[in-house]
Design a protein around this motif. Structure first.
Motif, PDB file in Angstrom:
ATOM      1  N   ALA A  80       0.849  -1.194   0.000  1.00  0.00           N
ATOM      2  CA  ALA A  80       0.000   0.000   0.000  1.00  0.00           C
ATOM      3  C   ALA A  80       0.884   1.242   0.000  1.00  0.00           C
ATOM      4  N   SER A  81       0.405   2.326  -0.596  1.00  0.00           N
ATOM      5  CA  SER A  81       1.231   3.525  -0.767  1.00  0.00           C
ATOM      6  C   SER A  81       1.153   4.516   0.383  1.00  0.00           C
ATOM      7  N   ALA A  82       0.172   4.419   1.252  1.00  0.00           N
ATOM      8  CA  ALA A  82       0.030   5.375   2.353  1.00  0.00           C
ATOM      9  C   ALA A  82       1.272   5.352   3.242  1.00  0.00           C
ATOM     10  N   GLY A 107     -12.221   2.845   2.304  1.00  0.00           N
ATOM     11  CA  GLY A 107     -12.516   3.794   1.244  1.00  0.00           C
ATOM     12  C   GLY A 107     -11.360   4.669   0.797  1.00  0.00           C
ATOM     13  N   ASP A 108     -10.210   4.582   1.458  1.00  0.00           N
ATOM     14  CA  ASP A 108      -9.039   5.397   1.091  1.00  0.00           C
ATOM     15  C   ASP A 108      -8.139   4.579   0.178  1.00  0.00           C
ATOM     16  N   SER A 113      -4.138  -2.231  -2.082  1.00  0.00           N
ATOM     17  CA  SER A 113      -3.019  -3.044  -2.537  1.00  0.00           C
ATOM     18  C   SER A 113      -3.564  -4.290  -3.204  1.00  0.00           C
ATOM     19  N   ASP A 114      -3.060  -4.589  -4.394  1.00  0.00           N
ATOM     20  CA  ASP A 114      -3.474  -5.798  -5.115  1.00  0.00           C
ATOM     21  C   ASP A 114      -4.984  -5.886  -5.242  1.00  0.00           C
ATOM     22  N   GLY A 115      -5.622  -4.744  -5.518  1.00  0.00           N
ATOM     23  CA  GLY A 115      -7.036  -4.734  -5.844  1.00  0.00           C
ATOM     24  C   GLY A 115      -8.000  -4.628  -4.685  1.00  0.00           C
ATOM     25  N   ASN A 116      -7.490  -4.410  -3.465  1.00  0.00           N
ATOM     26  CA  ASN A 116      -8.406  -4.284  -2.337  1.00  0.00           C
ATOM     27  C   ASN A 116      -7.740  -3.483  -1.228  1.00  0.00           C
ATOM     28  N   ILE A 117      -8.553  -3.063  -0.246  1.00  0.00           N
ATOM     29  CA  ILE A 117      -8.015  -2.333   0.891  1.00  0.00           C
ATOM     30  C   ILE A 117      -7.267  -3.318   1.776  1.00  0.00           C
ATOM     31  N   ARG A 118      -5.953  -3.173   1.815  1.00  0.00           N
ATOM     32  CA  ARG A 118      -5.135  -4.065   2.627  1.00  0.00           C
ATOM     33  C   ARG A 118      -3.754  -3.470   2.831  1.00  0.00           C
ATOM     34  N   SER A 119      -3.112  -3.873   3.911  1.00  0.00           N
ATOM     35  CA  SER A 119      -1.708  -3.590   4.164  1.00  0.00           C
ATOM     36  C   SER A 119      -1.136  -4.814   4.852  1.00  0.00           C
ATOM     37  N   GLU A 120      -0.338  -5.574   4.099  1.00  0.00           N
ATOM     38  CA  GLU A 120       0.167  -6.846   4.603  1.00  0.00           C
ATOM     39  C   GLU A 120       1.637  -7.039   4.266  1.00  0.00           C
ATOM     40  N   SER A 121       2.346  -7.653   5.194  1.00  0.00           N
ATOM     41  CA  SER A 121       3.708  -8.119   4.945  1.00  0.00           C
ATOM     42  C   SER A 121       3.655  -9.550   4.431  1.00  0.00           C
ATOM     43  N   ASP A 122       4.747  -9.981   3.796  1.00  0.00           N
ATOM     44  CA  ASP A 122       4.814 -11.381   3.366  1.00  0.00           C
ATOM     45  C   ASP A 122       6.263 -11.829   3.270  1.00  0.00           C
ATOM     46  N   ALA A 123       6.442 -13.143   3.106  1.00  0.00           N
ATOM     47  CA  ALA A 123       7.776 -13.720   2.967  1.00  0.00           C
ATOM     48  C   ALA A 123       7.859 -14.600   1.729  1.00  0.00           C
ATOM     49  N   ALA A 273     -17.129   0.063   6.376  1.00  0.00           N
ATOM     50  CA  ALA A 273     -17.255   1.507   6.562  1.00  0.00           C
ATOM     51  C   ALA A 273     -17.813   1.788   7.953  1.00  0.00           C
ATOM     52  N   PRO A 274     -17.311   2.824   8.631  1.00  0.00           N
ATOM     53  CA  PRO A 274     -16.241   3.748   8.238  1.00  0.00           C
ATOM     54  C   PRO A 274     -14.969   3.472   9.011  1.00  0.00           C
TER      55      PRO A 274
END
Length: 292
Positions: A80-82, A107-108, A113-123, A273-274
């Motif tokens: 995500a860019s935020a 809604g922001d 990320s990758d087509g949906n509201i998300r912020s995730e780490s991965d390995a 929401a919200p």
């Protein structure tokens, strides 16, 4: 006079060699002491290079470097860019100095990320951290639901906080063998294809802003020979408790022949929401089973 000087010279050499030997022995003893503290003393600050369970640990993301990748090449923070989609928390208040926080805002698009509201780490980029049929693994993580707003009436809108996921796309197909999700005010396990759902904490509200610990033991299999056992340790508990178990079970939701690989993700994924959702994660571990 020459004999006295020679004797003195030999004595000086002997004393020097003895001092060097003692110095080396002290250094070895010191290294052993540090190793013992790292393994056994919970109050000792854990380092990224620490090992657990007699060297069976494949991945140990404890963020004690104070960086997004925990000093491990291949660990990502977020797509995500935020600016605050991911940030480091200090102190973590769980016996460690640091943890990672993920944030999403309904809604922001900055949290998209990758087509949906998300912020995730991965390995996924760490070869040894991937899983395939035949692998037997233990997965551990700690999570804190930061100022988690109670469920708003209406649709459930589950928020995912950890995934054992198999890669794929519209042509290759894949699934998510296991997700830890908050649903209404519960913590639940959701298995591949939503074929099974199990609420393991019926009411999360008493545990908001407290660290929760989870463990999953898995034998990965692309037929009905695998198993998946989930354990939980809540605040005030000293030991993990088995909360769900599947045996003689197809655990790997994909097809290796078309390129599907298994990997872990942790963070926050979708909300209603919200709401704003923030979760802290720490001590993300993958351990080879059976333990040696």
């Amino acid at each position: 006079m020459k004999n006295i000087n020679l004797t003195s010279h030999k004595l000086l050499i002997f004393i020097t060699l003895l001092a060097m030997s003692c110095s080396k022995e002290s250094a070895v003893e010191s290294q052993d002491s540090v190793s013992t503290l790292s393994l056994n003393n919970e109050n000792n600050v854990k380092k990224a290079s620490d090992t657990f369970n007699n060297g069976d640990t494949i991945l140990n993301v404890n963020y004690e470097t104070g960086t997004f990748d925990s000093g491990i090449t291949g660990v990502t923070a977020t797509h995500a860019s935020a600016a605050d989609a991911a940030y480091i928390v200090n102190p973590a208040n769980n016996g460690s100095n640091f943890a990672i926080a993920h944030k999403i805002v309904y809604g922001d698009t900055a949290y998209n990320s990758d087509g949906n509201i998300r912020s995730e780490s991965d390995a996924v980029d760490i070869q040894s951290a991937r899983f395939f049929p035949g692998d037997e693994r233990r997965y551990e993580f700690s999570v804190l639901l930061k100022d988690w707003t109670p469920w708003v009436s209406g649709s459930t809108y589950e928020t995912t906080i950890y995934q054992l996921k198999v890669s794929g796309n519209s042509t290759s197909g894949s699934g998510v063998p296991l997700q830890f999700r908050t649903a209404r005010n519960a913590m639940r396990l959701r298995y591949e294809g939503s074929t099974s759902i199990k609420d393991i904490i019926t009411d999360l509200r008493p545990y908001v802003n407290q660290w929760l610990n989870f463990r999953v033991d898995v034998l990965w299999a692309d037929n009905n020979t695998g198993y998946m056992k989930t354990y939980m340790k809540l605040p005030g508990q000293n030991n993990y408790v088995l909360v769900d178990e599947k045996t003689n079970y197809l655990t790997f939701a994909g097809d290796v022949s078309v390129g599907n690989v298994g990997y872990i993700k942790w963070g926050v994924y979708v909300t209603q929401a919200p709401l704003i959702r923030i979760a802290y994660h720490d001590n993300i571990r993958i351990i080879k089973l059976p333990l040696q």
